[in-house]
Design a protein around this motif. Structure first.
Motif, PDB file in Angstrom:
ATOM      1  N   ARG A 111      37.171  45.001  46.020  1.00 51.54           N
ATOM      2  CA  ARG A 111      37.136  45.763  44.770  1.00 51.54           C
ATOM      3  C   ARG A 111      37.085  44.834  43.569  1.00 51.54           C
ATOM      4  O   ARG A 111      36.315  45.051  42.624  1.00 51.54           O
ATOM      5  CB  ARG A 111      38.360  46.687  44.700  1.00 51.54           C
ATOM      6  CG  ARG A 111      38.410  47.584  43.476  1.00 51.54           C
ATOM      7  CD  ARG A 111      39.329  48.778  43.701  1.00 51.54           C
ATOM      8  NE  ARG A 111      38.808  49.601  44.778  1.00 51.54           N
ATOM      9  CZ  ARG A 111      39.509  49.941  45.879  1.00 51.54           C
ATOM     10  NH1 ARG A 111      40.750  49.536  46.026  1.00 51.54           N
ATOM     11  NH2 ARG A 111      38.961  50.687  46.814  1.00 51.54           N
ATOM     12  N   ALA A 112      37.914  43.790  43.570  1.00 45.98           N
ATOM     13  CA  ALA A 112      37.946  42.873  42.430  1.00 45.98           C
ATOM     14  C   ALA A 112      36.614  42.134  42.285  1.00 45.98           C
ATOM     15  O   ALA A 112      36.098  41.969  41.171  1.00 45.98           O
ATOM     16  CB  ALA A 112      39.091  41.877  42.593  1.00 45.98           C
ATOM     17  N   GLU A 121      39.382  42.283  52.873  1.00 44.62           N
ATOM     18  CA  GLU A 121      40.476  43.123  52.396  1.00 44.62           C
ATOM     19  C   GLU A 121      40.049  43.901  51.152  1.00 44.62           C
ATOM     20  O   GLU A 121      39.386  43.347  50.266  1.00 44.62           O
ATOM     21  CB  GLU A 121      41.720  42.291  52.108  1.00 44.62           C
ATOM     22  CG  GLU A 121      41.532  41.152  51.121  1.00 44.62           C
ATOM     23  CD  GLU A 121      42.796  40.340  50.953  1.00 44.62           C
ATOM     24  OE1 GLU A 121      43.569  40.648  50.018  1.00 44.62           O
ATOM     25  OE2 GLU A 121      43.016  39.423  51.758  1.00 44.62           O
ATOM     26  N   ARG A 176      48.511  40.862  41.589  1.00 48.17           N
ATOM     27  CA  ARG A 176      49.058  41.161  42.925  1.00 48.17           C
ATOM     28  C   ARG A 176      48.857  40.021  43.906  1.00 48.17           C
ATOM     29  O   ARG A 176      49.390  40.060  45.016  1.00 48.17           O
ATOM     30  CB  ARG A 176      48.381  42.421  43.480  1.00 48.17           C
ATOM     31  CG  ARG A 176      48.746  43.694  42.750  1.00 48.17           C
ATOM     32  CD  ARG A 176      48.179  44.913  43.459  1.00 48.17           C
ATOM     33  NE  ARG A 176      46.726  44.945  43.422  1.00 48.17           N
ATOM     34  CZ  ARG A 176      45.998  45.480  42.443  1.00 48.17           C
ATOM     35  NH1 ARG A 176      46.605  45.998  41.368  1.00 48.17           N
ATOM     36  NH2 ARG A 176      44.670  45.475  42.488  1.00 48.17           N
ATOM     37  N   SER A 177      48.083  39.018  43.539  1.00 49.56           N
ATOM     38  CA  SER A 177      47.772  37.947  44.476  1.00 49.56           C
ATOM     39  C   SER A 177      48.950  36.981  44.656  1.00 49.56           C
ATOM     40  O   SER A 177      49.868  36.938  43.857  1.00 49.56           O
ATOM     41  CB  SER A 177      46.553  37.177  43.986  1.00 49.56           C
ATOM     42  OG  SER A 177      46.824  36.534  42.757  1.00 49.56           O
ATOM     43  N   ALA A 220      44.212  42.715  40.303  1.00 49.56           N
ATOM     44  CA  ALA A 220      44.138  41.982  41.582  1.00 49.56           C
ATOM     45  C   ALA A 220      44.759  40.588  41.451  1.00 49.56           C
ATOM     46  O   ALA A 220      45.433  40.120  42.368  1.00 49.56           O
ATOM     47  CB  ALA A 220      42.681  41.877  42.025  1.00 49.56           C
ATOM     48  N   ASP A 274      33.217  51.102  44.987  1.00 51.80           N
ATOM     49  CA  ASP A 274      33.054  49.658  45.173  1.00 51.80           C
ATOM     50  C   ASP A 274      31.590  49.328  45.408  1.00 51.80           C
ATOM     51  O   ASP A 274      31.034  48.399  44.815  1.00 51.80           O
ATOM     52  CB  ASP A 274      33.896  49.175  46.361  1.00 51.80           C
ATOM     53  CG  ASP A 274      35.389  49.244  46.084  1.00 51.80           C
ATOM     54  OD1 ASP A 274      35.764  49.258  44.898  1.00 51.80           O
ATOM     55  OD2 ASP A 274      36.169  49.285  47.048  1.00 51.80           O
ATOM     56  N   ASP A 333      41.328  44.963  48.365  1.00 49.71           N
ATOM     57  CA  ASP A 333      41.636  44.498  47.010  1.00 49.71           C
ATOM     58  C   ASP A 333      40.668  43.396  46.589  1.00 49.71           C
ATOM     59  O   ASP A 333      40.222  43.350  45.436  1.00 49.71           O
ATOM     60  CB  ASP A 333      43.073  43.976  46.962  1.00 49.71           C
ATOM     61  CG  ASP A 333      43.729  44.236  45.609  1.00 49.71           C
ATOM     62  OD1 ASP A 333      43.407  45.262  44.982  1.00 49.71           O
ATOM     63  OD2 ASP A 333      44.573  43.421  45.197  1.00 49.71           O
ATOM     64  N   ARG A 334      40.322  42.521  47.522  1.00 48.36           N
ATOM     65  CA  ARG A 334      39.407  41.439  47.202  1.00 48.36           C
ATOM     66  C   ARG A 334      37.994  41.972  46.989  1.00 48.36           C
ATOM     67  O   ARG A 334      37.286  41.543  46.078  1.00 48.36           O
ATOM     68  CB  ARG A 334      39.423  40.397  48.332  1.00 48.36           C
ATOM     69  CG  ARG A 334      38.620  39.141  48.004  1.00 48.36           C
ATOM     70  CD  ARG A 334      38.667  38.159  49.154  1.00 48.36           C
ATOM     71  NE  ARG A 334      37.918  36.952  48.849  1.00 48.36           N
ATOM     72  CZ  ARG A 334      37.553  36.061  49.752  1.00 48.36           C
ATOM     73  NH1 ARG A 334      37.870  36.240  51.027  1.00 48.36           N
ATOM     74  NH2 ARG A 334      36.879  34.991  49.404  1.00 48.36           N
ATOM     75  N   VAL A 343      40.697  46.001  36.508  1.00 49.39           N
ATOM     76  CA  VAL A 343      40.741  45.915  37.968  1.00 49.39           C
ATOM     77  C   VAL A 343      40.926  44.470  38.414  1.00 49.39           C
ATOM     78  O   VAL A 343      41.753  44.159  39.282  1.00 49.39           O
ATOM     79  CB  VAL A 343      39.454  46.512  38.582  1.00 49.39           C
ATOM     80  CG1 VAL A 343      39.401  46.250  40.089  1.00 49.39           C
ATOM     81  CG2 VAL A 343      39.374  48.012  38.308  1.00 49.39           C
TER      82      VAL A 343
END
Length: 407
Positions: free
Chosen positions: A340-341, A335, A406-407, A403, A264, A337-338, A399
């Motif tokens: 990383r995206a 978080e 999954r949101s 995300a 990341d 996931d956020r 990626v």
């Protein structure tokens, strides 16, 4: 601080305090005095004679620029990523190969800094962050580039008691500092990859800090690349390389998690390099367009070319804002996931923009931009690689799309 005012379009910096401003000024001075004057000749020598600017990394280490995002108690600079990445951008503006090398070195230190024991950190980090040791990051393989979980390099347990350790076998590909690294963060399988549907594909991967002079470790000849010649890239070969159990970073099986966490930040490093390259191209294009006269006036006064430069400046400024936003999320511990995206968005947007900006810079310079007397053609070649390293931009879009789903 010198108080010098740089002409537009100089980057607008996000600096939380006076120390950060001084750090950026120091980086700029090093870049303009030590890096930029050497870059073109050093790139040529690296391409033909495989010379390597190892001394430059020692200089940057002694200047405190190799450990900026790591805690001071570990020998780092204790600076947020929002500051560290602007340092990387400034280095790239002067010499992209060095900025790339710094980004990879800092990435390779991440496993020790975040997953190493206190003893491991005290043993290795001072020399790593101080520039005495140069680190490489060995994750990719020819058959598992973007799909890192498919790696085949393996680490087998060996010995008992004080002799306990691991034996590593495999080949890592596209390794920055390959053959020049004093140590390598190596990811290898300590258990087989699970069958489809039987568990996470990244399980069974572990991380090791392997000495560059370990018996059985060697590097292939440097890759013959389109650009970034002074940033050496080669295969790293592991032929029954034996390391002690103290070289395992984190627990067995934690390697894939360690790698993803580091990537990341690594992708943001590449984004910052891209913005530095684009900034350099923009500055060169504006300077040339002001100086070059056709039909009785500077060519920047022609609307068609002036608008092209305006779009270039807009792309650079927007790119900088996006990587800084991603860095802010990383610093804030948002978080995963956020983070990383957004890091993937920044890597994609900044590197795509760098390709467009450097291509347009060559167009502004015309025939002069196509010859090596001007650095525009080198910047254009360098920008292309940035769309590929640390995960291709197509993978970054996967990626981001994941995300969103999954949101």
């Amino acid at each position: 601080m010198t108080g010098r005012r740089r002409p537009f379009p100089a980057p607008a910096r996000v600096l939380p305090d006076e120390d950060a401003a001084d750090l950026l000024e120091l980086t700029r001075e090093i870049g303009e005095a030590e890096l930029a004057p050497r870059a073109a000749e050093a790139e040529e020598r690296a391409a033909t004679a495989h010379e390597y600017p190892r001394d430059t990394y020692r200089l940057l280490g002694k200047s405190g620029l190799l450990g900026l995002p790591y805690p001071e108690e570990l020998g780092g600079g204790g600076r947020p990523y929002t500051v560290y990445l602007q340092v990387v951008e400034e280095l790239a503006r002067s010499w992209a190969s060095i900025a790339m090398g710094v980004s990879v070195h800092v990435l390779a230190c991440n496993a020790v800094a975040t997953a190493g024991t206190r003893e491991q950190q005290e043993r290795w980090l001072p020399d790593l962050l101080g520039g005495e040791l140069l680190a490489g990051y060995c994750l990719s393989e020819h058959e598992s580039g973007s799909d890192a979980a498919a790696m085949r390099t393996r680490a087998e347990r060996s010995g008992e008691g004080a002799e306990a350790g691991y034996r590593l076998h495999g080949t890592k590909a596209w390794i920055t500092h390959g053959g020049m690294g004093d140590v390598y963060t190596v990811f290898a399988r300590t258990s087989p990859r699970p069958e489809s549907g039987q568990g996470p594909s990244g399980s069974g991967i572990s991380a090791f800090l392997v000495p560059g002079d370990a018996p059985g470790l060697s590097a292939a000849a440097p890759e013959r690349k389109m650009g970034f010649d002074a940033s050496r890239t080669s295969q790293v070969l592991l032929d029954d390389v034996r390391v002690g159990a103290d070289r395992l970073l984190g627990a067995e099986g934690d390697g894939f998690t360690i790698a993803k966490r580091a990537l990341d930040a690594g992708r943001l490093g590449i984004a910052a390099v891209a913005v530095g390259v684009a900034q350099a191209a923009l500055e060169d294009a504006v300077a040339y367009a002001k100086d070059r006269r056709q039909f009785g006036r500077a060519i920047i006064d022609n609307q068609g070319l002036g608008w092209l430069l305006a779009d270039m400046a807009t792309a650079v400024t927007a790119s900088r804002a996006l990587y800084l936003e991603a860095a802010r999320l990383l610093d804030a511990g948002d978080e995963p996931d956020r983070v990383r995206a957004t890091a993937s968005m920044a890597k994609t947007f900044c590197t795509d923009s760098a390709v467009r900006v450097t291509t347009d810079a060559v167009q502004v310079l015309g025939g002069a931009g196509y010859v090596r007397d001007h650095r525009a053609e080198r910047l254009m070649r360098e920008a292309k690689l940035l769309q590929i390293v640390e995960g291709t931009n197509q993978v970054q879009r996967v990626v981001v799309a994941g995300a969103l789903a999954r949101s």
